[in-house]
Design a protein around this motif. Structure first.
Motif, PDB file in Angstrom:
ATOM      1  N   ALA A 134      99.390  46.247  19.897  1.00 33.65           N
ATOM      2  CA  ALA A 134      99.221  47.416  20.760  1.00 33.65           C
ATOM      3  C   ALA A 134      99.109  47.013  22.227  1.00 33.65           C
ATOM      4  O   ALA A 134      99.647  47.689  23.111  1.00 33.65           O
ATOM      5  N   VAL A 148      99.401  53.985  12.968  1.00 34.37           N
ATOM      6  CA  VAL A 148      98.786  52.670  12.775  1.00 34.37           C
ATOM      7  C   VAL A 148      98.582  52.473  11.279  1.00 34.37           C
ATOM      8  O   VAL A 148      97.975  53.313  10.617  1.00 34.37           O
ATOM      9  N   ALA A 155      93.256  47.017  13.054  1.00 31.46           N
ATOM     10  CA  ALA A 155      93.912  48.325  13.003  1.00 31.46           C
ATOM     11  C   ALA A 155      93.132  49.371  13.786  1.00 31.46           C
ATOM     12  O   ALA A 155      93.705  50.136  14.572  1.00 31.46           O
ATOM     13  N   GLY A 159      94.079  50.830  17.332  1.00 34.97           N
ATOM     14  CA  GLY A 159      94.308  52.275  17.322  1.00 34.97           C
ATOM     15  C   GLY A 159      93.555  52.965  18.433  1.00 34.97           C
ATOM     16  O   GLY A 159      94.086  53.856  19.110  1.00 34.97           O
ATOM     17  N   VAL A 171      96.179  57.075  11.715  1.00 32.29           N
ATOM     18  CA  VAL A 171      95.887  55.868  10.945  1.00 32.29           C
ATOM     19  C   VAL A 171      96.198  56.141   9.479  1.00 32.29           C
ATOM     20  O   VAL A 171      95.682  57.100   8.892  1.00 32.29           O
ATOM     21  N   PHE A 234     102.651  50.832  14.290  1.00 29.96           N
ATOM     22  CA  PHE A 234     101.913  49.609  14.583  1.00 29.96           C
ATOM     23  C   PHE A 234     101.263  49.121  13.292  1.00 29.96           C
ATOM     24  O   PHE A 234     100.465  49.829  12.686  1.00 29.96           O
ATOM     25  N   TYR A 236      99.002  46.582  11.041  1.00 30.14           N
ATOM     26  CA  TYR A 236      97.870  45.650  11.067  1.00 30.14           C
ATOM     27  C   TYR A 236      97.351  45.449   9.653  1.00 30.14           C
ATOM     28  O   TYR A 236      96.326  46.011   9.266  1.00 30.14           O
TER      29      TYR A 236
END
Length: 313
Positions: A134, A148, A155, A159, A171, A234, A236
């Motif tokens: 990020a 995310v 994460a 986020g 998320v 994204f 993680y």
């Protein structure tokens, strides 16, 4: 006959190249060793906007600039996949898939790699909406909706960071509760820009010819499938240190990371570690460069101390 150096630097990322610059400028013989082209993950980054001195620069261009600086004082560059490093005490042996080298000191800068989801679209859209950082790429998603994937510290913290840039952060977590620290969870749940989809897996990342447009989802409880529109993903789900060749050295912890002190010294005298391979929180070009500078200077100091000790005897 095995060629000998004052220092072998394994990994030609930003940290390794900086260490080579400092060590060679101190008139040490330096081998900068990598299994591929210099630059590491910078070569996979379209634009870098958080490196001092540049408003924005292409990753490969920054890598090239760093390489020119790293080799200007005589540091050699060599190709080879390192298979093992042996501590002989006064010297270290570095064995690659093709050659064997000796050095008085070694700097480990092999970095880490992100765990992948392993779903369709992840590789295809890497750099075109799929990201693992990020801080690196968040600015490209100002005012947009991003997803995310994950529920751990990285994460949730990343986020939260993204909410400063994106209009909305969703998320997606495969369990029904987060694994992140409680303080991070509290901040995330209180953030109006963040929402959560529980017990759900991303099964595919979809997009058009240019970029990501959405993710396909599977509800682990009901088996229902759906598609969520998004501008970015994204991921993680973990990070893996690239330290397998150093397993017998006694420098890694149980998770494979390399702990060091503030001077980048590992548990083995004469062996240093820098960059993403270290046990630390922030993994950025800037932090790797700083650590590389420290390591390059510390290698020089270590060798000077050895000389002083030998002269006393």
């Amino acid at each position: 006959m095995t060629k000998q150096y004052d220092v072998i630097i394994i990994g030609a990322g930003p940290g390794g190249m900086t260490a080579a610059l400092y060590a060679s400028r101190a008139n040490l013989s330096v081998l900068l060793l990598d299994r591929g082209i210099y630059g590491g993950q910078m070569n996979n980054t379209a634009a870098i906007e958080n490196y001092p001195g540049f408003k924005s620069i292409q990753g490969p261009d920054l890598a090239s600039n760093m390489y020119e600086g790293a080799t200007q004082f005589g540091a050699e560059y060599g190709y080879g996949a390192v298979e093992k490093v042996v501590d002989n005490g006064a010297t270290k042996t570095v064995k690659t898939d093709t050659d064997e080298y000796e050095a008085k000191t070694v700097v480990l800068g092999t970095g880490s790699q992100y765990k992948k989801l392993g779903v369709p679209g992840e590789t295809e859209f890497s750099g075109r909406g799929v990201s693992y950082c990020a801080v690196c790429d968040g600015a490209f998603f100002r005012g947009k909706h991003v997803v995310v994937v994950g529920g751990g510290d990285s994460a949730i913290e990343e986020g939260i960071y993204l909410t400063q840039l994106a209009d909305k952060v969703t998320v997606i977590h495969r369990r029904d509760q987060l694994r992140a620290q409680k303080v991070a969870q509290d901040r995330a749940f209180a953030n109006e820009k963040m929402d959560f989809i529980w017990n759900t897996e991303v099964t595919e990342i979809v997009g058009d010819d240019m970029k990501v447009t959405g993710v396909k989802l599977l509800d682990r409880e009901t088996g229902a499938t759906s598609e969520l529109a998004t501008d970015g993903v994204f991921i993680y789900v973990g990070n893996l240190p690239m330290t397998e060749p150093f397993g017998d050295l006694g420098v890694t912890n149980d998770a494979g990371w390399i702990p060091t002190d503030d001077h980048m010294r590992t548990a083995v005298p004469g062996i240093f570690a820098i960059g993403d391979v270290r046990e630390k929180d922030l993994r950025q070009i800037t932090t790797a460069v700083g650590e590389g500078g420290i390591a390059g200077q510390q290698v020089f100091q270590y060798l000077e101390d050895l000389k002083a000790t030998a002269s006393v005897k």
